[in-house]
Design an enzyme around this catalytic site. Structure first.
Site, short mmCIF file in Angstrom:
data_model
loop_
_atom_site.label_atom_id
_atom_site.label_comp_id
_atom_site.label_asym_id
_atom_site.label_seq_id
_atom_site.Cartn_x
_atom_site.Cartn_y
_atom_site.Cartn_z
N ASP A 1 0.82 -1.04 -0.08
CA ASP A 1 -0.10 0.18 0.01
C ASP A 1 1.06 1.15 0.04
O ASP A 1 1.25 1.73 -1.08
CB ASP A 1 -0.93 -0.16 1.26
CG ASP A 1 -1.99 0.97 1.41
OD1 ASP A 1 -2.17 1.59 0.38
OD2 ASP A 1 -2.33 1.26 2.45
N ARG B 1 -10.58 -12.46 7.00
CA ARG B 1 -9.44 -13.17 6.64
C ARG B 1 -9.90 -14.52 5.80
O ARG B 1 -9.43 -14.86 4.87
CB ARG B 1 -8.26 -13.60 7.63
CG ARG B 1 -7.66 -12.02 8.13
CD ARG B 1 -6.64 -12.69 8.98
NE ARG B 1 -6.00 -11.34 9.90
CZ ARG B 1 -5.15 -10.66 9.70
NH1 ARG B 1 -4.96 -10.65 8.22
NH2 ARG B 1 -4.84 -9.76 10.33
P1 IMP Z 1 2.00 -0.39 3.93
O1 IMP Z 1 3.03 -0.37 4.73
O2 IMP Z 1 0.97 0.77 3.80
O3 IMP Z 1 2.36 -0.77 2.48
O4 IMP Z 1 0.95 -1.48 4.20
C1 IMP Z 1 0.97 -2.81 4.30
C2 IMP Z 1 -0.13 -3.51 4.97
O5 IMP Z 1 -1.12 -2.74 5.37
C3 IMP Z 1 -0.34 -4.80 4.33
O6 IMP Z 1 0.56 -5.85 4.72
C4 IMP Z 1 -1.68 -5.01 4.58
O7 IMP Z 1 -1.85 -5.84 6.05
C5 IMP Z 1 -2.27 -3.71 5.05
N1 IMP Z 1 -3.15 -3.23 4.12
C6 IMP Z 1 -3.02 -2.20 3.21
N2 IMP Z 1 -4.01 -1.85 2.39
C7 IMP Z 1 -4.94 -2.96 2.93
C8 IMP Z 1 -6.45 -3.09 2.28
O8 IMP Z 1 -6.79 -2.41 1.50
N3 IMP Z 1 -7.08 -4.12 3.13
C9 IMP Z 1 -6.49 -4.80 4.24
N4 IMP Z 1 -5.15 -4.67 4.70
C10 IMP Z 1 -4.61 -3.47 3.97
#
Ligand code: IMP
Ligand code: MG
Length: 192
Positions: free
Chosen positions: A111, A178
């Protein structure tokens, strides 16, 4: 509020990828990994990012036709809710020795990129030879960091995800959903 009982499918607005579409994509990704690591002298360590990657990881490793070892790491980026905290903490370390190894990090979704970036530098600190990232979903709209892999690490991405909060196939909202076998968009009224 997350539903207390009843059918969790009712909390989904749109199904983005069915179980069958996920399965086909996972097979494609596993075969690419098999091909890319086939002539590597040392078997790669496949490290899943718990908890979200558990289902993807289980399906992926069964289709990788190479000797591999398997481990998990845990990184917390959300207290709860749908907005990433920006400074993920590694709350559960890998058990295997990853120094001098090719590591493939398996994520449910990239994300902002903060989690994966943190994990890549963490594994670099442990002396891994290369770190690749294999994510089922990629949400480029919200990227905050420019992802740098380690060594000749590769970036494998299954589907590009729209800028919506998605659940299922390992992905959660407040630890729920999940176990859905597909990935769908959660009704905004559930988390607003
Ligand atoms: P990042 O550090 O922002 O890249 O986030 C990564 C983590 O956020 C992922 O491993 C997911 O666990 C969670 N995440 C990000 N977007 C979503 C979503 O749309 N649904 C569920 N979990 C998300
Ligand atoms: Mg996660």
């Amino acid at each position: 509020m997350v539903s207390g009982g009843g059918c969790i499918d009712d909390d989904i607005v749109t199904v983005l990828w069915t179980a069958e579409q996920l399965s086909d994509k996972v097979a494609e990704m596993a075969s690419q990994i098999t091909q890319d690591f086939d002539d590597s002298s040392d078997s790669p360590v496949i490290v899943g990012v718990a908890t979200g990657a558990f289902m993807f990881m289980a399906d992926l490793v069964r289709k990788v036709k190479l000797p591999v070892t398997v481990d998990f790491v845990r990184a917390e980026s959300y207290a709860s809710g749908t907005v990433s905290s920006g400074s993920p903490k590694i709350s559960c370390d890998v058990k295997l020795d990853v120094s001098g190894k090719h590591v493939i990090l398996v994520e449910d979704i990239v994300d902002t990129g903060n989690t994966v970036a943190r994990l890549v530098s963490y594994l670099e600190g442990k002396g891994s030879t290369s770190v690749s990232v294999c994510t089922l979903l990629d949400k480029p709209a919200r990227r905050e960091v420019n992802l740098k892999l380690l060594g000749d690490g590769k970036f494998y991405s299954g589907f590009q995800c729209p800028d919506s909060f998605v659940v299922g196939y390992g992905l959660d909202f407040n630890e729920q959903y999940r176990n859905l076998p597909y990935i769908g968009v959660l009704k905004p009224e559930i988390y607003k």
